[in-house]
Design a protein around this motif. Structure first.
Motif: not given
Length: 228
Positions: A39-43
């Motif tokens: 999720x953090x990588x996607x953001x």
């Protein structure tokens, strides 16, 4: 370019699409830490000109909360199961050496003390009796109860045969019968048994089993009552 060089070049191009097993999550499941990392990588890598919609972001956070909640629930259930098993162990230790009342027609009898049992009468009868047989199947005596109404009824054997002679201690069978509508009907009996030991998790559904004298192993759920 030679055929060998062409093959080598093609292989090197395909290598970039090869599956990297080291990136696989062990066990085939996505844990909460891996989910949060994704999720953090996607953001961090979203397109600045077309950022992720708030609805999509909230949905992914909800998914993360669900995963976290399931993990907490599993931990709680494990703690509850551990407490239940400990409670079973304490209960088991208190049953050893005591008598339980179970649905059976056989019992180990100390004839110097006799035996007190129960029978279940499904409807009124003018003639209710209990045959006492030894371990070889020979009739020892008959306990006559006469006319009885529907319900549970006690019967007592004093440990003697039909002539009043004391019988040796051992295993005896109790056949309760009643005359109902002109026919002899077999009745269910409840008899006492001594608990010699207890086994945890060996019965049906993993429940506690009791090892009782003369009967072998029975499930705790089959016990009708516990006496002193």
């Amino acid at each position: 370019m030679s055929i060998a060089n062409s093959i080598g070049t093609g292989a090197s191009v395909l290598d970039q699409y090869a599956r990297d097993d080291s990136r696989e999550v062990q066990g085939g499941e996505l844990g909460k830490d891996q989910f949060l990392t994704l999720l953090v990588t996607q953001l961090n890598n979203q397109d600045p000109l077309s950022p992720q919609e708030n609805g999509e972001f909230i949905a992914q956070l909800a998914q993360f909360s669900t995963v976290e909640g399931i993990g907490t629930l599993n931990s709680s259930m494990e703690a509850l199961l551990s407490g239940y098993q400990s409670s079973q162990a304490l209960q088991a230790s208190s049953l050893v050496g005591r008598k339980v009342i179970v649905p059976t027609d056989k019992a180990m009898v100390d004839t110097t003390e006799g035996l007190k049992g129960q029978l279940a009468l499904p409807q009124s009868s003018t003639n209710v009796y209990v045959n006492v047989l030894d371990d070889k199947g020979s009739l020892v005596t008959r306990i006559n109860l006469g006319a009885q109404d529907t319900g549970m009824h006690d019967f007592v054997w004093d440990g003697t045969d039909g002539s009043g002679n004391i019988m040796p201690p051992g295993r005896y069978k109790f056949e309760a019968q009643a005359t109902i509508d002109g026919e002899n009907k077999q009745l269910a009996t409840l008899l006492p048994a001594n608990v010699d030991s207890v086994s945890l998790g060996n019965g049906a559904g993993g429940q506690m089993t009791l090892n009782v004298a003369g009967l072998g192993s029975i499930n705790l759920s089959d016990v009708y009552s516990i006496s002193q």
